[in-house]
Every structure is written in structure tokens, then in C-alpha cells.
Scaffold this active site. Sequence first.
Site, short mmCIF file in Angstrom:
data_model
loop_
_atom_site.label_atom_id
_atom_site.label_comp_id
_atom_site.label_asym_id
_atom_site.label_seq_id
_atom_site.Cartn_x
_atom_site.Cartn_y
_atom_site.Cartn_z
N CYS A 218 5.36 -6.05 1.63
CA CYS A 218 5.73 -4.63 1.58
C CYS A 218 5.04 -3.86 2.72
CB CYS A 218 5.43 -4.06 0.20
SG CYS A 218 6.27 -2.48 -0.06
N TYR A 219 4.08 -3.01 2.42
CA TYR A 219 3.40 -2.30 3.52
C TYR A 219 2.82 -3.31 4.52
CZ TYR A 219 0.23 0.59 6.23
OH TYR A 219 -0.40 1.22 7.27
N GLY B 21 0.85 -1.19 0.00
CA GLY B 21 0.00 0.00 0.00
C GLY B 21 0.87 1.23 0.00
N LYS C 255 -7.23 -10.45 -18.30
CA LYS C 255 -7.69 -10.87 -19.64
C LYS C 255 -7.52 -12.37 -19.89
CE LYS C 255 -9.09 -9.11 -23.65
NZ LYS C 255 -10.05 -7.99 -23.75
N HIS D 169 8.06 -7.76 -3.73
CA HIS D 169 6.73 -8.13 -4.24
C HIS D 169 6.78 -9.48 -4.95
CE1 HIS D 169 4.50 -4.43 -3.39
NE2 HIS D 169 5.68 -3.84 -3.51
N SER E 47 -20.92 -6.44 -27.48
CA SER E 47 -20.19 -5.82 -28.58
C SER E 47 -19.61 -6.88 -29.51
CB SER E 47 -19.05 -4.97 -28.03
OG SER E 47 -18.04 -5.82 -27.50
N GLY E 48 -19.60 -8.13 -29.06
CA GLY E 48 -18.94 -9.17 -29.84
C GLY E 48 -17.50 -9.38 -29.39
N GLY E 49 -16.99 -8.46 -28.56
CA GLY E 49 -15.64 -8.61 -28.02
C GLY E 49 -15.62 -9.67 -26.92
N VAL E 50 -14.42 -10.02 -26.50
CA VAL E 50 -14.27 -11.10 -25.52
C VAL E 50 -14.99 -10.77 -24.21
CG1 VAL E 50 -12.60 -12.54 -24.30
CG2 VAL E 50 -11.94 -11.43 -26.42
N ASP E 51 -14.78 -9.55 -23.71
CA ASP E 51 -15.24 -9.25 -22.35
C ASP E 51 -16.76 -9.25 -22.24
OD1 ASP E 51 -12.57 -8.90 -22.21
OD2 ASP E 51 -12.60 -6.73 -22.04
N SER E 52 -17.44 -8.53 -23.12
CA SER E 52 -18.90 -8.50 -23.00
C SER E 52 -19.48 -9.88 -23.32
CB SER E 52 -19.51 -7.41 -23.86
OG SER E 52 -19.32 -7.67 -25.23
N SER E 53 -18.82 -10.63 -24.20
CA SER E 53 -19.33 -11.97 -24.54
C SER E 53 -19.25 -12.90 -23.34
CB SER E 53 -18.51 -12.58 -25.67
OG SER E 53 -18.64 -11.81 -26.83
N GLU F 296 4.38 -11.13 -6.04
CA GLU F 296 3.27 -11.28 -6.99
C GLU F 296 3.57 -10.74 -8.39
OE1 GLU F 296 3.58 -9.16 -4.59
OE2 GLU F 296 2.47 -7.31 -4.85
#
Length: 514
Positions: free
Chosen positions: A83-84, A56, A370, A170, A224-230, A172
Site C-alpha cells: 500500500c503506502y 501508512g 492473544k 493488504h 492478576s491470574g489472567g493469561v497476559d500477566s501470567s 496481511e
Amino acid sequence: MKHTQTIIVLDFGAQYSQLIARRVREAKVYSRILPFTASAEEIRKLNPNGIIFSGGPASVNTAESPRPDPELFSLGIPILGICYGLQVMTVMQGGSVTRPDRREYGFAKLKHTDDSDLLTGMHENRQVWMSHGDSVDGLPDGFKVTASSENCPAAAIEHTGRQLYGVQFHPEVAHTEEGQTLIRNFVLTICRCVPDWDMGSFVDQAAAEIRAKVGSRTVLCGLSGGVDSSVAAALIHKAVGDQLVCVFVNNGLLRKGEADLVLQVFRESFHIRLQYAEAEDEFLQNLKGITEPETKRKIIGKIFIDIFEKEARSLGQVDFLAQGTLYPDVIESISPSGGPSATIKSHHNVGGLPEDLRFELIEPLKELFKDEVRLLGRELGLPDEIINRHPFPGPGLGIRCIGEVTRERLDTLREVDAIFIEEIRKAGLYGEIWQALTCLLPVKSVGVQGDERTYEEVCSLRAVTSEDAMTADWYRFPPEVLQAAANRICNEVERVNRVLYDVTSKPPGTVEWE
Ligand code: XMP
């Protein structure tokens, strides 16, 4: 859905909290992010196997620095502070933290100073990523240093008996070599989690949460036909079936075959209620005579909102709006630099809707990255063609038709684009490329075809590799792929007689031309 194994990530305002959660998921264990204010009682009820304190931006020596519930240290649950998180643990356990003359930012090399289950399998002298102002300078009672680096004597500390661990670097981030080894050591060895969580578990859990939130109400999703909204639509449909209605706006600026693919996948395979708005004429009328890129974008965005609003109103009572926001979108939208993400946001979140049409938001992907969304899409049975497609901007071919956007030029561009993508796929290179696109330029050139002089349009091909679209490098095609594409374009697309390849990286160029 109940998880037998849970790791809680306690968020102290780090930009990396989601990344920590993601690393735990990669170790096949369910993880959940809670704000640092979560009480020990609340956390105990979730019966976690371990807790990770994130990093943080605060300094633990300031009065207003965020502190977790001190009772957490008495739950008998292993804790890892990063870290923090390490610093706050140190101070709350009676140690001290100081601010050295200069902050440490960048790579460091780790030296082991004592045995530790946390560091097993991490090799000495491998790089770790440091980014901190404060450092531990006084250990709490019972703690020992298990690793140090040149500038950071207490790079890893622990109280083995009480299972309290802290690292200054870190683990991660990808810059830390073998960081995942440390995460796995904590999650699997120290917290004794069984690695059995996967995307199938995510689907069950997310669907249960969506059902609980939506109840018998209705969800609207702009597809939209894109990956995310699909993927968002497929997931919500799995959760609430016909209570989900999708709206797909065909703005006439789509790729060849795009609208058909969306209809086929969502209506015919998934049986999702899909409202199809054919709006090509409206977009084209409004774009008539417009050549200035930002004006184009604004017009396309505004018409989209108008049509989306009309469709939404025609549905009667709708309570929720689903969005396929991903975690990187969340970071980008709050990034102080603004940058290109501001443009992406302004088009994509339907924030322009009028006051009386405000919905509660459902963003089922907002903790995912993603590549995780792609895995989720596969788990939900979406076809590869949708899951692995290149990004496509909201304003579509409107911003690739440089100069005036007309139906005829769009048709030409669609043909050129389809050939380019086909040739890339044929060469087996589609997956190596972040994004491939074509632009139609506002110039004409002279050519010769057959024995005829021609005076036709010019197109440019562009392909880039990138991690996140913030920077991009032009893709080095084998020449024969470009040659095949150029030959086909000039032969098959009537109005084009010249093909260029764009060798500009980002920066200084953007991915899109407009
Ligand atoms: P630029 O051109 O800014 O693009 O380098 C970076 C990435 O963002 C995409 N892009 C958009 N995506 N709505 C979107 O959904 C937009 O208005 C938009 N503008 C650019 C672009 O395709 C690239 O992947």
C-alpha cells in the site's frame, strides 16, 4: 540471540505493521519492526534477508510524507512494499502516484497480468482487501505490472531483477484470501529464508533482551491470574529469576479457587517470588452501600492502586514494572474512539501510581497477539487452565454482583459461577466460547422448593462468542447444558431460586452488565 534469518518490517505508521510481522512469524521466520527512519546502515548491520515497507496513512505526494533511506534500494536485499509502501517505492524509483476521484476501500478481485514469484499460488478472482486513496499511475523504469483489479490497474508491480515488489492490497489482513501465500512467497521463495523460527526462539530472544535491559536490577509484576500477566511473569522469571517479584492482590472479587490456583502455579510450580496481599476486607468496606456501576469501578481501581503501592514500597528498591500489554491493547489505547478499551486501560495500567513510584516499563508481549501469547505460555510450561481461560475483568465479581456488593452475595455468585463454568467444561464447550459469566441481580423472586415457598435471589447466565470483545454474539447453547446448569444452581446454591439466560448481543449490550 542471533537469528540467521530476519525480515525487517519498516513501519510507515500503519495500523497493520504488527500484523505484517505476525504473518512473517507465521511463515516461521523472525521479523523485526523498525521505524521508517532507520538508516540503511543500521538495517544492513542486522543482515536481513528481506524488507517489507508497511502501509501508512500519509499521501506520498505531500511534502511531509515519510520516506525511507534511499540507500535501502541499493543494498541488494529484496523489498516488498504494501500500500503506502508500494507508493513510496514507486515515487522514489522514478514512477508516479496520483489520487483518483474516489478512494478504494473494500474487496477487490485480482487478475494476473504477468508471471510473478510473488503471486504464485494466488488464484485469480479471489478477494483481496484494498484501502487506499492514492494509486500508482506511472511505473518506474524496469518495473512491470503483475496483477490488476477493476479499480486499480497496478495492484501488484515488480522489478524482478532488482527484487523490488509492491502490492496495493493488504496481504496481511484476514480479508485477503491467500494473503499468507503471498507473504510466504516473499519470505521463503524470494528472500530464501529457512522456516525454522518458533515460539521457543521467541522465548530465548525475549529473555536475552530482558536480561540485557534489567541487568542486576529488580522487576515488579502485578499478577492478576489472567493469561497476559501470567505469561509476562513466567517469561520475565525465565530471564531474570529472583530479580522478579510478583504482587498478587486478592480483592475478594475473584472466582472460586482463583487465588489458590495463582499461588499454586506461581509459588509452588514456578518458584516465583510472590507477594500475596489479602485485601478482601478493605475492598468490601469501601464498596459498602455502593450500587452505581462507575462508582464501583472507580473505588475498586483506587483501592487496587493503594494496595499495589503499599506492596511496592515494602519491597524497597524496584526499578522496573512489568506489564502484560498485548499488541491489540496498544492499538485500542490509541484508538480515537476510546470505547470500552479506555475502561480496560484505566484499570490495568498502573498509571495511578504516585510520582515518586514511577518505574521503567517492561512490556515483553507488546508485539504479540492473544493467540501468540497463548502459544508462548504453553512454551513456558504454564498450565492449560491459565493459558486458555476466558477473559476476566479487573473489577471482577464486583461488577457482576449487581446492586450492593456484600461478602454473602459474592459467595453466592462464586458458587453459581463455578457451577456454570463446570457445566460448560463438562459439555466440552469452554473453548468455543469467548467468555462466560454470571451476574447476581438486585431482585428476588418467589419459588417453590420441596413443598416450601421460597423468596430468593435471581442470577443470570451469559456466554458470548467474539473475536476481540468489541462486538459479541450471545452463545447458542444446546438446551440441555442450560438445563443442567440451572438445575444444579437451584439445588446446590442455597440462596438462588431462579436462573435466567442473557440473549443480548454486543451492541447493544456490553459483555459485562456494569
Ligand atoms: P464490555 O463489558 O465493555 O467488556 O463489553 C469487553 C471486555 O472487556 C472486559 N472488561 C474488562 N477487563 N478491566 C479488564 O481487565 C475492566 O475494567 C474491564 N471491563 C470489562 C470484559 O470482561 C470483556 O471481556
